[in-house]
Design an enzyme around this catalytic site. Structure first.
Site, PDB file in Angstrom:
ATOM      1  CB  CYS A  82      -0.910   0.016   1.222  1.00 23.80           C
ATOM      2  SG  CYS A  82      -2.256  -1.171   1.087  1.00 23.80           S
ATOM      3  CB  CYS A 163      -4.293  -0.691  -1.163  1.00 23.06           C
ATOM      4  SG  CYS A 163      -2.747  -1.593  -0.911  1.00 23.06           S
TER       5      CYS A 163
END
Ligand code: C8R
Length: 263
Positions: A82, A163
């Site tokens: 992420c 993400c």
């Protein structure tokens, strides 16, 4: 005098399959694995090459399908942490210069699959030997060329996997505008980001040093991008000439006023 056989005319407008494609793909595959990416321990380079070969050899290069490339995508997939995904459009050199210096950012070409196939060309030919080394269709020549199906599919998966905070580096010196709906970024990636996983999209809008400033964060094309992304419930910010990236441009333009470090 002996009559010389005419060489066969080039069938397609794009460059042909890269010579020694097999060796290049295998070599890149082994070197990526040798860098010690732990999550890739069980990847099999020979199997990966076979699945790329099966995707295009002996096939019509204008009829590629996502099904052709599915096995290759499955064999090469790995997670991207992420906050590290970095998208781009029309900033190829600069974005990769940056991702090479700052290891907290990964472009598609820094992932296993993108690394193996970046800059290479390949396409099939229904007649023997099944690979066309002379020419391959350009993206504009047919809708489903091997190259466009591959990069659009890889880009879609890269976007789906993103993400946290994601970044995109766009080029403000392009006359047609920094954001183009016809680009892979504008037609594939933005529609495959997941609003439940991606918390924010940060645009870095880079102008060439001393080049035209055709577009900026307040320009029309970024407004259009903002509308599309806000409609999809993303938070979006934009920064003109993000300084850490501009400093890389300055390596090649040290004397330009924009590169004066004393301001
Ligand atoms: N992406 C798309 N195309 C890619 C690519 C890639 O990672 N890597 C390569 N080498 N290519 P552009 P865009 C090739 O107008 O269309 C992903 C393809 O031949 O500068 O918006 C990547 O994740 C392609 O035609 O950019 C990135 O975020 C050109 O290089 C976008 O999509 C790139 O064309 C970039 O695609």
């Amino acid at each position: 005098s002996k009559e010389e056989a005419n060489p066969e005319p080039l069938r397609w407008q794009g460059r042909g399959t890269t010579r020694n494609l097999r060796e290049i793909v295998l070599g890149r595959c082994y070197s990526y694995l040798a860098e010690g990416h732990a999550e890739l321990r069980d990847k099999d380079c020979l199997k990966i090459w076979e699945s790329l070969k099966a995707a295009f050899v002996h096939k019509n290069p204008c009829n590629a399908t996502t099904e052709d490339y599915r096995p290759l995508m499955e064999l090469t997939s790995h997670p991207v942490p992420c906050n590290e995904s970095l998208f781009w459009s029309r900033t190829y050199d600069l974005v990769h210069l940056y991702s090479k210096c700052n290891h907290h950012f990964l472009t598609l070409e820094d992932t296993f699959l993108g690394y193996m196939l970046d800059g290479l060309s390949w396409c099939g030919d229904p007649s023997a030997p099944g690979i066309n080394y002379e020419s391959c269709p350009k993206w504009s020549e047919c809708e489903r060329s091997s190259g466009s199906v591959f990069w659009k599919m890889a880009s879609k998966m890269f976007a789906e996997a993103a993400c946290g905070v994601v970044h995109v580096m766009l080029n403000g010196s392009i006359e047609a505008g920094a954001f183009r709906t016809s680009s892979v970024f504008g037609s594939v990636e933005i529609f495959n980001l997941n609003p439940d996983k991606v918390s924010e999209i940060r645009i870095w809008l880079m102008n060439d040093i001393g080049g035209p400033q055709s577009d900026s964060c307040s320009g029309y094309s970024i407004k259009k991008l903002r509308n599309i992304l806000e409609e999809r419930n993303f938070k979006i910010t934009c920064e003109d000439n993000y300084r850490p990236v501009q400093l890389l441009q300055c390596v090649h333009n040290p004397d330009h006023p924009d590169c004066n470090l004393c301001i």
